[in-house]
Motif scaffolding. Sequence first.
Motif: not given
Length: 315
Positions: A210-215
């Motif tokens: 799992f990788k994520s770049h969310v605000e």
Amino acid sequence: MRGALIVGVNEYSFGELPGCVKDAQDLAKVLHRDDFNKRNFDIDLMISDQELITQKSLRKRIETLFSTNSEVALFYFSGHGTENNLGGYIVTQDAEKYNEGISVYEILQIANESNARDKIIILDCCNSGHMGNLPLVKNDMALLSKGVSIITATNAKQNSYNTSSGSLFTSLLIQSLQGGAADILGKVSIPGVFSYLDQALGFFHIRPLFKSHVESLVSLRDCKPALELDILQKITEYFHTDDFLFPLDPEFEPTFDNHVIEKVKVLEHLQKFRDARLLLPIGENHMYDAVMQSKKCGLTAHGKYYWLLVKNGLI
């Protein structure tokens, strides 16, 4: 607007991979509508028993998916995955040596450049973890464009677990979307999905990625909540502070001869808080005993979290 490209490939020239078409069909059905039968995702279903899935046709559909300004663009692939010295690939039906399919690097590039608010990539294939080991994202999450999230069935060197009835990963993915990963309000987020998958797959020694770049977190699907919103919002009414202990007495119990209707209604809400793991009776194992013994109940750590959200107007 929400769009999902759901791909399942069973038939390959070098052998059949059973269950992938079924996986895609089952996932498409779950994503299309939520628990309230409200339209959720517009589905583009691409399965090998209806069309030939080539590099050209799949690449075109991927580019179309991520070319919109949609709220959510979700790409899911179930089929063969492979690797070579250049990285990982999802394998199309026209695969040949040294030209196996579409590289996961290319898929990520397309998603990174998308104007969709949230871009989600879910890969259920062998070696799919290469998606997380690319120079574009390795050791620097800032290089994963804002709004991009990735979940893969395995790490870069593992095989996925697939049978004729479908894959273990996708069956668990569907269960998570059906409520297994839902929060107390019935919202299913990407981190919630991964947490569900990670715990369930650990028994099989399969390590998803799992990788994520969310605000902020988007709900992939709305399920029936464990607690109605209007009742949850009463938590600060019943508990003036997060460590307040709510006093109980037999008048709350509907079977008590001298029960009080207003108190009975409050107990119904407190029981729902208990069922949702937001509170516990103090000194007793059951709410009934706490009521009849005039004990108290207090918020759990989970309850204090939701108390804070309600107190600050975030719910």
